[in-house]
Motif scaffolding. Structure first.
Motif, PDB file in Angstrom:
ATOM      1  N   GLU A  97     -40.885  22.446 -11.663  1.00 36.37           N
ATOM      2  CA  GLU A  97     -41.776  23.395 -12.327  1.00 36.37           C
ATOM      3  C   GLU A  97     -43.224  22.939 -12.229  1.00 36.37           C
ATOM      4  OE1 GLU A  97     -40.537  24.396 -16.287  1.00 36.37           O
ATOM      5  OE2 GLU A  97     -38.470  24.714 -15.653  1.00 36.37           O
ATOM      6  N   LEU A  98     -43.433  21.630 -12.063  1.00 38.97           N
ATOM      7  CA  LEU A  98     -44.777  21.088 -11.900  1.00 38.97           C
ATOM      8  C   LEU A  98     -45.173  21.015 -10.430  1.00 38.97           C
ATOM      9  CD1 LEU A  98     -44.581  18.159 -14.468  1.00 38.97           C
ATOM     10  CD2 LEU A  98     -45.865  20.285 -14.714  1.00 38.97           C
ATOM     11  N   VAL A  99     -44.290  20.414  -9.627  1.00 37.46           N
ATOM     12  CA  VAL A  99     -44.539  20.231  -8.195  1.00 37.46           C
ATOM     13  C   VAL A  99     -43.215  20.458  -7.479  1.00 37.46           C
ATOM     14  CG1 VAL A  99     -45.277  18.612  -6.412  1.00 37.46           C
ATOM     15  CG2 VAL A  99     -46.374  18.547  -8.655  1.00 37.46           C
ATOM     16  N   LYS A 100     -43.211  21.391  -6.536  1.00 32.11           N
ATOM     17  CA  LYS A 100     -41.961  21.782  -5.869  1.00 32.11           C
ATOM     18  C   LYS A 100     -41.347  20.669  -5.031  1.00 32.11           C
ATOM     19  CE  LYS A 100     -43.554  26.495  -5.594  1.00 32.11           C
ATOM     20  NZ  LYS A 100     -44.165  27.480  -4.749  1.00 32.11           N
ATOM     21  N   ASP A 101     -42.210  19.976  -4.271  1.00 31.47           N
ATOM     22  CA  ASP A 101     -41.697  18.956  -3.356  1.00 31.47           C
ATOM     23  C   ASP A 101     -42.830  18.020  -2.930  1.00 31.47           C
ATOM     24  OD1 ASP A 101     -43.184  20.466  -1.469  1.00 31.47           O
ATOM     25  OD2 ASP A 101     -41.408  21.542  -0.788  1.00 31.47           O
ATOM     26  N   ASP A 102     -42.499  17.044  -2.085  1.00 29.10           N
ATOM     27  CA  ASP A 102     -43.503  16.077  -1.626  1.00 29.10           C
ATOM     28  C   ASP A 102     -44.645  16.751  -0.871  1.00 29.10           C
ATOM     29  OD1 ASP A 102     -42.128  13.991  -2.745  1.00 29.10           O
ATOM     30  OD2 ASP A 102     -41.196  13.329  -0.873  1.00 29.10           O
ATOM     31  N   LYS A 103     -44.328  17.783  -0.124  1.00 26.85           N
ATOM     32  CA  LYS A 103     -45.356  18.492   0.645  1.00 26.85           C
ATOM     33  C   LYS A 103     -46.396  19.095  -0.301  1.00 26.85           C
ATOM     34  CE  LYS A 103     -45.895  22.092   4.138  1.00 26.85           C
ATOM     35  NZ  LYS A 103     -45.224  23.085   4.966  1.00 26.85           N
ATOM     36  N   GLU A 104     -45.945  19.733  -1.367  1.00 29.88           N
ATOM     37  CA  GLU A 104     -46.884  20.314  -2.323  1.00 29.88           C
ATOM     38  C   GLU A 104     -47.661  19.221  -3.059  1.00 29.88           C
ATOM     39  OE1 GLU A 104     -47.194  23.686  -5.766  1.00 29.88           O
ATOM     40  OE2 GLU A 104     -45.353  22.511  -5.733  1.00 29.88           O
ATOM     41  N   PHE A 105     -46.985  18.131  -3.412  1.00 31.07           N
ATOM     42  CA  PHE A 105     -47.658  17.022  -4.079  1.00 31.07           C
ATOM     43  C   PHE A 105     -48.791  16.488  -3.214  1.00 31.07           C
ATOM     44  CE2 PHE A 105     -48.154  12.489  -5.022  1.00 31.07           C
ATOM     45  CZ  PHE A 105     -48.459  12.558  -6.369  1.00 31.07           C
ATOM     46  N   ASN A 106     -48.525  16.255  -1.948  1.00 28.76           N
ATOM     47  CA  ASN A 106     -49.561  15.756  -1.025  1.00 28.76           C
ATOM     48  C   ASN A 106     -50.700  16.750  -0.880  1.00 28.76           C
ATOM     49  OD1 ASN A 106     -48.296  13.292  -0.543  1.00 28.76           O
ATOM     50  ND2 ASN A 106     -47.025  14.171   1.059  1.00 28.76           N
ATOM     51  N   TYR A 107     -50.382  18.039  -0.842  1.00 26.39           N
ATOM     52  CA  TYR A 107     -51.410  19.080  -0.761  1.00 26.39           C
ATOM     53  C   TYR A 107     -52.306  19.029  -2.004  1.00 26.39           C
ATOM     54  CZ  TYR A 107     -53.536  23.677  -1.206  1.00 26.39           C
ATOM     55  OH  TYR A 107     -54.436  24.692  -1.401  1.00 26.39           O
ATOM     56  N   LEU A 108     -51.705  18.895  -3.181  1.00 24.19           N
ATOM     57  CA  LEU A 108     -52.477  18.856  -4.427  1.00 24.19           C
ATOM     58  C   LEU A 108     -53.369  17.620  -4.481  1.00 24.19           C
ATOM     59  CD1 LEU A 108     -49.737  20.061  -6.939  1.00 24.19           C
ATOM     60  CD2 LEU A 108     -51.672  21.385  -6.039  1.00 24.19           C
ATOM     61  N   ILE A 109     -52.849  16.493  -4.041  1.00 23.60           N
ATOM     62  CA  ILE A 109     -53.650  15.257  -4.016  1.00 23.60           C
ATOM     63  C   ILE A 109     -54.843  15.432  -3.087  1.00 23.60           C
ATOM     64  CG2 ILE A 109     -53.658  12.820  -3.301  1.00 23.60           C
ATOM     65  CD1 ILE A 109     -52.307  13.307  -6.006  1.00 23.60           C
ATOM     66  N   LYS A 110     -54.632  15.996  -1.915  1.00 20.89           N
ATOM     67  CA  LYS A 110     -55.737  16.221  -0.972  1.00 20.89           C
ATOM     68  C   LYS A 110     -56.771  17.177  -1.556  1.00 20.89           C
ATOM     69  CE  LYS A 110     -53.235  15.084   3.186  1.00 20.89           C
ATOM     70  NZ  LYS A 110     -52.628  15.520   4.422  1.00 20.89           N
ATOM     71  N   LYS A 111     -56.309  18.170  -2.272  1.00 16.28           N
ATOM     72  CA  LYS A 111     -57.223  19.125  -2.901  1.00 16.28           C
ATOM     73  C   LYS A 111     -58.078  18.419  -3.956  1.00 16.28           C
ATOM     74  CE  LYS A 111     -57.443  23.819  -4.293  1.00 16.28           C
ATOM     75  NZ  LYS A 111     -57.083  25.081  -3.807  1.00 16.28           N
ATOM     76  N   ILE A 112     -57.468  17.532  -4.728  1.00 14.09           N
ATOM     77  CA  ILE A 112     -58.228  16.760  -5.717  1.00 14.09           C
ATOM     78  C   ILE A 112     -59.249  15.876  -5.017  1.00 14.09           C
ATOM     79  CG2 ILE A 112     -58.066  14.906  -7.429  1.00 14.09           C
ATOM     80  CD1 ILE A 112     -55.306  16.124  -8.213  1.00 14.09           C
ATOM     81  N   SER A 128     -32.676  16.849 -19.399  1.00 15.86           N
ATOM     82  CA  SER A 128     -33.331  16.346 -18.187  1.00 15.86           C
ATOM     83  C   SER A 128     -34.551  17.207 -17.884  1.00 15.86           C
ATOM     84  CB  SER A 128     -32.361  16.361 -17.003  1.00 15.86           C
ATOM     85  OG  SER A 128     -31.977  17.681 -16.698  1.00 15.86           O
ATOM     86  N   TRP A 129     -35.471  16.616 -17.175  1.00 13.91           N
ATOM     87  CA  TRP A 129     -36.691  17.306 -16.781  1.00 13.91           C
ATOM     88  C   TRP A 129     -36.481  17.986 -15.440  1.00 13.91           C
ATOM     89  CZ3 TRP A 129     -40.603  17.538 -20.162  1.00 13.91           C
ATOM     90  CH2 TRP A 129     -40.673  16.577 -21.151  1.00 13.91           C
ATOM     91  N   ASP A 130     -37.025  19.161 -15.307  1.00  9.69           N
ATOM     92  CA  ASP A 130     -37.042  19.819 -14.004  1.00  9.69           C
ATOM     93  C   ASP A 130     -38.463  19.725 -13.478  1.00  9.69           C
ATOM     94  OD1 ASP A 130     -36.748  21.301 -11.726  1.00  9.69           O
ATOM     95  OD2 ASP A 130     -36.258  23.183 -12.740  1.00  9.69           O
ATOM     96  N   LEU A 131     -38.727  18.684 -12.707  1.00  7.86           N
ATOM     97  CA  LEU A 131     -40.077  18.428 -12.214  1.00  7.86           C
ATOM     98  C   LEU A 131     -40.552  19.472 -11.208  1.00  7.86           C
ATOM     99  CD1 LEU A 131     -39.948  14.550 -11.858  1.00  7.86           C
ATOM    100  CD2 LEU A 131     -40.814  15.923 -13.755  1.00  7.86           C
TER     101      LEU A 131
END
Length: 70
Positions: A9-24, A4-7
């Protein structure tokens, strides 16, 4: 044995994902600023800043791209 993948390691949670998208999304303004400075006479500092920015935003793009593709 099941793999199984441990995602996280890429993005901790939805909060970090949203932060990364905003940064992009906000990076387009920075890209426009760098485009104005691009010339054969660009200063060493500005060129280094451009390379560091490209490295940072590229790493974020790779993380987000890998995350959404899994």
């Amino acid at each position: 044995m099941e793999l199984s993948w441990d995602l996280k390691e890429l993005v901790k949670d939805d909060k970090e994902f949203n932060y990364l998208i905003k940064k992009i999304e906000s990076s387009s303004k920075t890209i426009e600023q760098f485009k104005k400075k691009l010339s054969p006479g660009i200063s060493k500092k500005d060129f280094l800043d451009l390379l560091l920015f490209e490295d940072d935003i590229g790493e974020i793009n790779r993380r987000v791209g890998a995350y959404v593709s899994l």
